[in-house]
Write a protein that holds these residues in place. Sequence first.
Motif, PDB file in Angstrom:
ATOM      1  N   TYR A 236       0.804  -1.220   0.000  1.00 26.61           N
ATOM      2  CA  TYR A 236       0.000   0.000   0.000  1.00 26.61           C
ATOM      3  C   TYR A 236       0.841   1.275   0.000  1.00 26.61           C
ATOM      4  N   SER A 237       2.126   1.138  -0.298  1.00 24.28           N
ATOM      5  CA  SER A 237       2.937   2.319  -0.574  1.00 24.28           C
ATOM      6  C   SER A 237       2.892   2.578  -2.075  1.00 24.28           C
ATOM      7  N   THR A 238       3.275   3.779  -2.467  1.00 28.21           N
ATOM      8  CA  THR A 238       3.171   4.155  -3.871  1.00 28.21           C
ATOM      9  C   THR A 238       4.526   4.059  -4.581  1.00 28.21           C
ATOM     10  N   TYR A 239       4.447   3.992  -5.872  1.00 25.12           N
ATOM     11  CA  TYR A 239       5.622   3.949  -6.731  1.00 25.12           C
ATOM     12  C   TYR A 239       5.316   4.775  -7.976  1.00 25.12           C
ATOM     13  N   ARG A 240       6.272   5.589  -8.376  1.00 25.34           N
ATOM     14  CA  ARG A 240       6.079   6.475  -9.519  1.00 25.34           C
ATOM     15  C   ARG A 240       6.508   5.745 -10.788  1.00 25.34           C
TER      16      ARG A 240
ATOM     17  N   THR B  91       1.472   7.177 -11.043  1.00 25.29           N
ATOM     18  CA  THR B  91       1.746   6.795  -9.664  1.00 25.29           C
ATOM     19  C   THR B  91       0.808   5.665  -9.261  1.00 25.29           C
TER      20      THR B  91
ATOM     21  N   THR C 192      -0.032   2.021  -6.698  1.00 29.47           N
ATOM     22  CA  THR C 192       0.006   1.555  -5.315  1.00 29.47           C
ATOM     23  C   THR C 192       0.041   0.037  -5.291  1.00 29.47           C
TER      24      THR C 192
ATOM     25  N   GLN D 140      -5.258   2.318 -10.484  1.00 30.97           N
ATOM     26  CA  GLN D 140      -3.813   2.575 -10.525  1.00 30.97           C
ATOM     27  C   GLN D 140      -3.054   1.673  -9.550  1.00 30.97           C
ATOM     28  N   ASP D 141      -3.251   0.351  -9.716  1.00 25.24           N
ATOM     29  CA  ASP D 141      -2.523  -0.642  -8.921  1.00 25.24           C
ATOM     30  C   ASP D 141      -1.175  -0.925  -9.559  1.00 25.24           C
TER      31      ASP D 141
END
Length: 580
Positions: free
Chosen positions: A381-385, A394, A396, A409-410
């Motif tokens: 559940y942290s994000t990644y660009r 972006t 998650t 936007q998984d």
Amino acid sequence: MKLIKNIILLCSAAFITNSCQQGLLDTNPYQAMGSGQMWTNESLADMGVNAIYNTFRYDRIGRRIYMYDALANVSQNRDGEALLQGTATTGADLFSGYWKEHYEGVSRANDAITNLPEKAPLSAEKMGRLVAESKFLRAFFYYRLNEVFKGVPIYTTPTSVSEYTLGRETEAKVWEFIISDLTDCINEPNFPDRYVKGNSLYGRATKGAAYALRGKAYMWLKEWAKAEADFKKVGEAGYKLFEGSYSDLFKEANEQCEEMILTVQNIGVVNCGSDTQKALGTRSSYGSGWNTFCPNPDHVDSYANIDGSPFNWDDIIPGYNLMKPNDRVVFFLRDNMTDAEKGKINSPEMSQYLPEGNEARIMKAYENRDPRLKMTIITPYSTYRGVLSGKENTVTLRHPYRTDNLPEQDLQLASSGKYYYLYRKFVYEGLDETPSRDYGPIDQPIIRYADVLLLQAEALNEQGKTAEAIECVNKVRARAGVALLNSNQYTQVAGQDNMRERIRNERRWELNCEGVLLFDEMRWRTWENTFKPTNGTKEIWGGIYKSCAAWKGDYMYAWPIPLKECQMNTNLIQNDGWTN
């Protein structure tokens, strides 16, 4: 400008051949002319030495050294690893490729060491530097060979493939030879201590690197005082910790900082860059990676809290540790799952699922942890660009995955339906870092000053100088932003044995993906801890996707001499426990 990076292009195109003759790679890497002609003017001499550096482009020497962490139980190979699964034989590419690539480096170095003084029209200053570089590189190749094979043949002059008939020297004899070569480098007055950022020669071997490598050799010999002295010399040569954040250390803008002692010089050109984007990145990464290598959940759990206290899942979810691993999936599920999604979850604990707040609950497990955890690993559940269809996106890391398009936007993994921890370190983000899947520009560290400081701490502690060892470790911990040793009840060092384990953990947290941790485990003789049926490739909650074999015995600490080499050279005697 990265001189080595640019020279490699010319060397690769004009002078290097990767053809092999059954076993060792061709000892004459110069197709355009004979080896004797290679050294007859200054330009050709430069290219001849640069050809030695070119071997750092090989997977097992430099380009893909992160893969060794998958054998150390810090990373894991999603596709499995024959050695961990107990199916590797003496003919395995892991062993033969490692032997072949490093001996090609030895061959090229021997060519330079022999021919430079005899044929190259160089100034005394440049001659001294190039010979020292060549000896350093030869020592490096033998160092890497001796770490795993525990005694190999020592060739010191240009030798044709048909003349590779020497038997193995003892492990001790090879360490003696390595130390002799590195001592020659250190004693060479024209060998510089280090190169500063922007220097046209940046990327070449230095006296600081020679001290670091000789200190590492002394560590294998347990000559702690000599190792300590060499590691101190590295600092005196001008190397120090990068003063920014741990994550910024591994960005292209900082790759020539004072911390980097020896690196694979990467550039964003085909065959001259890293492939971490493909191997460590995900389908949501620029270029669409394969996340072939993922962080091991056991390693992730080992990261302590920011105050130094040990992380415990039961503090987040009471009873978690006693549950069957696959039943824990319920805690990692996304909020507001559909009935169809719930129907695919096979866990008797679904009553513990929270339609609202399930994500927030699991995210607490990664709060207030050692900051290097989130700087190295993409946690649930942290994000990644990432990048989608040429545009930044972006995403998650959710489970189960739906889509990386709007509105969800998984983050998309390469393994459909699986849920792994993913790497953030050495994985590019967004369009501004402008990599490709196959040739990222960030240099790959081989030796950096944090590695040296932690080895210095180990050498000090093994001599009973635990207080001095604490000072070295605290320099690394201060940069990481975690509680210093002896600063509270959790970080209080309880003697030499306790400090030994703290140093080992510090190396595991600090050096992930840098290809040194397997060799640490072999040197400490703790590698057997990796070989347990309960280990293997795991999803985040600990469920085993691919199991691991059991430890077969201490003979595993010496890799087998490759079958093909034994067949070509009957003077090679196989290591105990391995059968050709």
